[in-house]
Scaffold this active site. Structure first.
Site, PDB file in Angstrom:
ATOM      1  N   CYS A  83       0.847  -1.195   0.000  1.00 45.61           N
ATOM      2  CA  CYS A  83       0.000   0.000   0.000  1.00 45.61           C
ATOM      3  C   CYS A  83       0.889   1.254   0.000  1.00 45.61           C
ATOM      4  CB  CYS A  83      -0.991  -0.036   1.154  1.00 45.61           C
ATOM      5  SG  CYS A  83      -2.345   1.168   0.954  1.00 45.61           S
ATOM      6  N   HIS A 192      -3.840  -4.864  -0.475  1.00 47.16           N
ATOM      7  CA  HIS A 192      -3.491  -5.400   0.841  1.00 47.16           C
ATOM      8  C   HIS A 192      -3.533  -6.936   0.801  1.00 47.16           C
ATOM      9  CE1 HIS A 192      -3.454  -1.705   3.277  1.00 47.16           C
ATOM     10  NE2 HIS A 192      -4.335  -1.269   2.400  1.00 47.16           N
ATOM     11  N   GLU A 194      -2.722  -8.917   3.109  1.00 45.19           N
ATOM     12  CA  GLU A 194      -3.167  -9.394   4.427  1.00 45.19           C
ATOM     13  C   GLU A 194      -4.690  -9.357   4.576  1.00 45.19           C
ATOM     14  OE1 GLU A 194      -2.767  -4.941   5.069  1.00 45.19           O
ATOM     15  OE2 GLU A 194      -1.847  -6.494   3.822  1.00 45.19           O
TER      16      GLU A 194
END
EC number: 4.3.2.10
Length: 211
Positions: A83, A192, A194
């Site tokens: 990001c 992202h 994650e």
């Protein structure tokens, strides 16, 4: 034997979510909170959430941390920016006045307001799930990710690479922008991983195993 990944902890980014997904991917997690811990790392992830200048200021507030990241990139060991962490790899940003790390030359630009969508103007930030068109040779997109993927994005700014060959994956949101960048051992993901469920998990596995 697990391979270690050091997450740069400079006060920004949801490092616990990144750490949890990396653990699921089989990594040994470490946190790099100073320049020495960056210099001895096997792999590093540079996270980032919020405004470009705020992240860059935090990075500069820790003695020699930015320089240690530059040294790490030159060493040939794998580095992944996520990001705003990816945006910091560039030269500068329209979001602020501070310089980036300039590891992968490019300028971070804001999405224009009122971009045309299929039925209505697209909103900024770009938020939600999108597929990307990935470079088949990029190890981050191994394991089928180049052919089928969905990643979670939250961003108002995109990376405009000086050299198009440094774009490792493209995404469409009103315009075609870099979803991932790469220069040798340095990688970036605008999305992202994650937060991207099994697709992000596979990407982290690739970062551990393929780089």
């Amino acid at each position: 034997m697990n391979k270690s990944v050091s997450i740069v902890d400079y006060g920004v980014g949801n490092i616990n979510s990144v750490a949890n997904m990396l653990l699921r991917a089989g990594a040994e997690i470490r946190f790099a909170r100073n320049s020495n811990e960056v210099r001895i790392a096997e792999r590093i992830i540079l996270p980032g959430v919020g405004a470009f200048d705020s992240c860059r200021r935090n990075l500069g507030a820790i003695p020699d941390l930015a320089e240690s990241i530059l040294e790490f990139a030159r060493s040939g060991r794998p580095l992944l920016g996520i990001c705003v962490g990816m945006q910091l790899l560039g030269s500068s940003s329209e979001e602020g006045v501070l310089p980036g790390l300039d590891i992968i030359p490019g300028k971070v630009r804001r999405f224009p307001s009122g971009m045309p969508g299929q039925t209505m103007a697209l909103k900024v930030p770009h938020m939600g799930w999108s597929s990307v068109d990935a470079d088949l040779s990029n190890p981050l997109f191994a394991g089928g990710l180049a052919d089928f993927n969905r990643f979670y994005f939250v961003h108002s700014y995109y990376f405009d690479a000086t050299t198009p060959a440094n774009v490792a994956a493209w995404c469409e949101y009103g315009l075609r922008f870099a979803a991932s960048i790469r220069k040798d051992n340095v990688f970036g993901a605008q999305f992202h991983p994650e937060k991207s469920h099994r697709f992000g998990l596979q990407m982290f596995r690739n970062f551990i195993a393929k780089t």
